[in-house]
Design an enzyme around this catalytic site. Sequence first.
Site, PDB file in Angstrom:
ATOM      1  N   HIS A 103      22.319  15.184  31.242  1.00 56.00           N
ATOM      2  CA  HIS A 103      23.602  15.181  31.940  1.00 56.00           C
ATOM      3  C   HIS A 103      23.540  14.086  33.009  1.00 56.00           C
ATOM      4  O   HIS A 103      22.612  14.081  33.835  1.00 56.00           O
ATOM      5  CB  HIS A 103      23.837  16.509  32.667  1.00 56.00           C
ATOM      6  CG  HIS A 103      23.942  17.717  31.786  1.00 56.00           C
ATOM      7  ND1 HIS A 103      25.151  18.300  31.454  1.00 56.00           N
ATOM      8  CD2 HIS A 103      22.986  18.490  31.208  1.00 56.00           C
ATOM      9  CE1 HIS A 103      24.938  19.375  30.705  1.00 56.00           C
ATOM     10  NE2 HIS A 103      23.628  19.511  30.534  1.00 56.00           N
TER      11      HIS A 103
ATOM     12  N   ASP B 163      31.279  14.939  28.709  1.00 52.63           N
ATOM     13  CA  ASP B 163      31.115  16.374  28.509  1.00 52.63           C
ATOM     14  C   ASP B 163      32.491  17.031  28.338  1.00 52.63           C
ATOM     15  O   ASP B 163      33.449  16.689  29.024  1.00 52.63           O
ATOM     16  CB  ASP B 163      30.370  16.987  29.707  1.00 52.63           C
ATOM     17  CG  ASP B 163      29.836  18.383  29.397  1.00 52.63           C
ATOM     18  OD1 ASP B 163      28.614  18.537  29.258  1.00 52.63           O
ATOM     19  OD2 ASP B 163      30.673  19.323  29.268  1.00 52.63           O
TER      20      ASP B 163
ATOM     21  N   GLY C 122      19.454  27.665  31.455  1.00 62.44           N
ATOM     22  CA  GLY C 122      20.819  27.678  30.937  1.00 62.44           C
ATOM     23  C   GLY C 122      21.092  26.673  29.838  1.00 62.44           C
ATOM     24  O   GLY C 122      22.246  26.312  29.605  1.00 62.44           O
ATOM     25  N   GLN C 123      20.056  26.218  29.147  1.00 58.76           N
ATOM     26  CA  GLN C 123      20.302  25.295  28.025  1.00 58.76           C
ATOM     27  C   GLN C 123      21.114  26.005  26.946  1.00 58.76           C
ATOM     28  O   GLN C 123      20.710  27.064  26.454  1.00 58.76           O
ATOM     29  CB  GLN C 123      18.969  24.798  27.437  1.00 58.76           C
ATOM     30  CG  GLN C 123      19.198  23.770  26.321  1.00 58.76           C
ATOM     31  CD  GLN C 123      17.902  23.243  25.707  1.00 58.76           C
ATOM     32  OE1 GLN C 123      16.799  23.663  26.075  1.00 58.76           O
ATOM     33  NE2 GLN C 123      18.032  22.330  24.768  1.00 58.76           N
ATOM     34  N   SER C 124      22.271  25.432  26.614  1.00 58.88           N
ATOM     35  CA  SER C 124      23.150  26.084  25.638  1.00 58.88           C
ATOM     36  C   SER C 124      23.241  25.324  24.323  1.00 58.88           C
ATOM     37  O   SER C 124      23.639  25.898  23.308  1.00 58.88           O
ATOM     38  CB  SER C 124      24.552  26.270  26.225  1.00 58.88           C
ATOM     39  OG  SER C 124      25.126  25.019  26.537  1.00 58.88           O
TER      40      SER C 124
ATOM     41  N   ASN D  97      18.692  20.544  31.380  1.00 62.77           N
ATOM     42  CA  ASN D  97      18.455  21.986  31.312  1.00 62.77           C
ATOM     43  C   ASN D  97      17.536  22.266  30.125  1.00 62.77           C
ATOM     44  O   ASN D  97      17.802  21.802  29.008  1.00 62.77           O
ATOM     45  CB  ASN D  97      19.786  22.726  31.157  1.00 62.77           C
ATOM     46  CG  ASN D  97      20.664  22.568  32.378  1.00 62.77           C
ATOM     47  OD1 ASN D  97      20.184  22.605  33.507  1.00 62.77           O
ATOM     48  ND2 ASN D  97      21.955  22.377  32.167  1.00 62.77           N
TER      49      ASN D  97
ATOM     50  N   HIS E 267      19.572  16.640  25.684  1.00 61.35           N
ATOM     51  CA  HIS E 267      20.665  15.875  26.282  1.00 61.35           C
ATOM     52  C   HIS E 267      20.428  15.743  27.776  1.00 61.35           C
ATOM     53  O   HIS E 267      19.972  16.671  28.433  1.00 61.35           O
ATOM     54  CB  HIS E 267      22.021  16.520  26.007  1.00 61.35           C
ATOM     55  CG  HIS E 267      22.092  17.991  26.298  1.00 61.35           C
ATOM     56  ND1 HIS E 267      21.567  18.944  25.448  1.00 61.35           N
ATOM     57  CD2 HIS E 267      22.608  18.669  27.348  1.00 61.35           C
ATOM     58  CE1 HIS E 267      21.767  20.146  25.965  1.00 61.35           C
ATOM     59  NE2 HIS E 267      22.393  20.011  27.122  1.00 61.35           N
TER      60      HIS E 267
END
Length: 114
Positions: free
Chosen positions: A102, A31, A93-95, A87, A100
């Site tokens: 983490h 990341d 808060g998925q941006s 997320n 994906h």
Amino acid sequence: MSNDCLFCKIAQGLLSTEFLVETDQLVAFRDLNPVAPTHILVIPKKHIASLADLELEDRALMGEMMVAIRRLAEQLGLDEGFRVVVNTGPAAGQSVHHLHFHLLGGRSLQWPPG
Ligand code: 5GP
Ligand code: ZN
């Protein structure tokens, strides 16, 4: 591949990202803004926008991703434990809108998360 998707570009190798793992189905890379000493993203090469868009046809792919995460955790020495986070959606808060996982470890992780 979605043309305007950052993680599709990464998965296709277009951004010269260093992969810890690459198979025909997935890639894993560090990341950009790690929140733990070990913070890896594991993503499918297939564009799936989020966990909310997952279909039954993706079950073998998801199984491969989980095994890749387990192997990475072993290789990276996360013997004390690790956390896998997905997320999903704005409240979580998925941006980046390409699925994906983490993989977080290397420190004590609190529960419940914020
Ligand atoms: P989300 O907030 O969607 O769950 O997670 C997106 C993650 O992608 C964030 O942890 C963010 O630091 C990471 N990220 C965003 N852009 C890039 C990038 O270009 N390269 C890498 N390696 N990570 C990125
Ligand atoms: Zn994508």
